[in-house]
Design a protein around this motif. Sequence first.
Motif, PDB file in Angstrom:
ATOM      1  N   PRO A 150      39.388  69.609  76.760  1.00  0.00           N
ATOM      2  CA  PRO A 150      39.931  70.455  75.558  1.00  0.00           C
ATOM      3  C   PRO A 150      41.440  70.272  75.781  1.00  0.00           C
ATOM      4  CG  PRO A 150      38.425  71.536  76.718  1.00  0.00           C
ATOM      5  CD  PRO A 150      38.433  70.400  77.433  1.00  0.00           C
ATOM      6  N   PRO A 205      31.189  73.103  72.164  1.00  0.00           N
ATOM      7  CA  PRO A 205      31.844  72.850  73.435  1.00  0.00           C
ATOM      8  C   PRO A 205      30.960  72.383  74.376  1.00  0.00           C
ATOM      9  CG  PRO A 205      32.623  75.044  72.516  1.00  0.00           C
ATOM     10  CD  PRO A 205      31.658  74.493  71.647  1.00  0.00           C
ATOM     11  N   ALA A 233      30.988  67.276  71.978  1.00  0.00           N
ATOM     12  CA  ALA A 233      32.135  68.180  72.437  1.00  0.00           C
ATOM     13  C   ALA A 233      33.564  67.431  72.297  1.00  0.00           C
ATOM     14  CB  ALA A 233      32.229  68.803  74.007  1.00  0.00           C
ATOM     15  N   TRP A 236      35.352  68.855  69.018  1.00  0.00           N
ATOM     16  CA  TRP A 236      35.623  70.343  69.428  1.00  0.00           C
ATOM     17  C   TRP A 236      37.117  70.405  70.309  1.00  0.00           C
ATOM     18  CZ3 TRP A 236      35.718  75.287  69.522  1.00  0.00           C
ATOM     19  CH2 TRP A 236      36.339  75.938  70.279  1.00  0.00           C
ATOM     20  N   ASN A 237      37.098  69.134  71.570  1.00  0.00           N
ATOM     21  CA  ASN A 237      38.156  69.353  72.221  1.00  0.00           C
ATOM     22  C   ASN A 237      39.607  69.147  71.515  1.00  0.00           C
ATOM     23  OD1 ASN A 237      36.384  69.756  74.672  1.00  0.00           O
ATOM     24  ND2 ASN A 237      36.145  67.730  75.019  1.00  0.00           N
ATOM     25  N   HIS A 241      39.670  73.090  69.181  1.00  0.00           N
ATOM     26  CA  HIS A 241      39.957  73.818  70.318  1.00  0.00           C
ATOM     27  C   HIS A 241      41.567  74.182  70.277  1.00  0.00           C
ATOM     28  CE1 HIS A 241      41.427  74.631  74.590  1.00  0.00           C
ATOM     29  NE2 HIS A 241      40.475  75.304  74.522  1.00  0.00           N
ATOM     30  N   SER A 276      29.976  79.857  69.484  1.00  0.00           N
ATOM     31  CA  SER A 276      30.955  79.524  70.253  1.00  0.00           C
ATOM     32  C   SER A 276      32.414  79.341  69.749  1.00  0.00           C
ATOM     33  CB  SER A 276      30.572  77.749  70.903  1.00  0.00           C
ATOM     34  OG  SER A 276      30.875  76.933  69.622  1.00  0.00           O
TER      35      SER A 276
END
Length: 463
Positions: A150, A205, A233, A236-237, A241, A276
């Motif tokens: 992240p 995530p 992920a 997302w990271n 995020h 999430s």
Amino acid sequence: MKYILLFFAMLASTASFAQINLPSFFSDNMVLQRNAEVNFWGWGNRGGQVLIIPSWSKDSIKVKATGYARFDAKLKTPEAGGPYEITVISGRNRRTIKNILIGEVWLCSGQSNMQWSSYNKLQEMIDELPNANNPKIRLLQVSNIASASPQDNIYDSWKECTSETANGFSAIGYFIAKQLSRELNVPVGIINSSWGGTPAEFWTPAKYIEKDQELLNNAKVHKPSTGKPHEYATLWNAMIHPLAGYNIAGAFWYQGETNVGTYSGYNKLFSTMIKSWREAWKSDFPFYYVQIAPYDYKSPANEQKGAFLREQQAKTLNVSKTAMAVITDLVPDVKNIHPTRKKEVAQRLANIALTEVYGKNATDYKSPVYKNHKIEGNKIIIDFDYLEGKLQVKGKEITDLFIADDSKNFVPASYKIDKNKLIVFSKDVKKPVAVRFGFTDISMPNLFNDKGLPVSPFRTDSW
């Protein structure tokens, strides 16, 4: 000479400790959510005081940076308006963000159909560009970057909407912003964080994927390919995020085509992803999405993967504050996975937001979705959610409507419409068990509500 050098070294050291760093999206031209306590953060002198002065308020905010140099504050925003400024002071250092508007902020994400733009020779957007100069609309284009962990920041900043900045921006995102700004008469900020050909696992995530074996197994199906990441992920990271906490009114999503191969787990995956994101934002914000369009996936006759994926998307409506735009009627070519009528897709999403978030008085603003059925003699009676008015057929007969008995042999069905109910039967089926409507990869059926929105494809069986 030694003492002079030491003096300047100390000055440089003090300046570096007092420097102010903000996420790149706290930039000139940004939009902050109106009538809210918006999160505002950055990095300053470790343990030092940070003063934040918003020009719309008589009050300034004082916070302390942590031992890791991060500071967090909440700014009360007024009703829509601007332009404003925010000044941030840490030690002897000062940063001022200019040309800020207060209005509505929405996040757009997904894969290529959300990303599609004038760069893809989308004629609707090319035609729009000369008229795209609108200082009340602001655009934040998130770069396509993946990360194994992240991240705290992105590389992008807000731009005022012009013919130049709208060129290459999500067509759906732009047209949503244009409609919301026009009908609400407020500034609108649109964040586009999308990447073509990416499955939903990439936007979820890691901890949620790894604690569910089905999600983990499906995530491992995606293989390396040129031009995009292949690990769950990672988007997302790097692309979501960093934005978590930046106050938004809600999210729009258009994705699913890359998940047809693992359709059976998509409802679980998609529901998990939505939850999430909300947990990361600490906000139960609305989440509106597009059901994937008809497309020839070359599926075997007994496993129409696109149809099964659409069914999974419909099941995700069980998640609170979600809604789905159905677009089976907006597809000029089922051999093109990128339908070209993006403006109407945007309009359907915007109309949902205008009604459910902003209180627009509207009925039947969402497509009807199968609710339940009952069997009465040789007929099956279908009820629908999200249907107040009547059903209508565009054409002589409903297309792609089938009925079967317990032999599981589906045959073309006859029907009657009783206001908001669909009654299905066949002279060749004496004891019907199941109905399927538009349940193939390429079906473009012609049953609508009286506002012209198509009924979502469905089946009553689980065969």
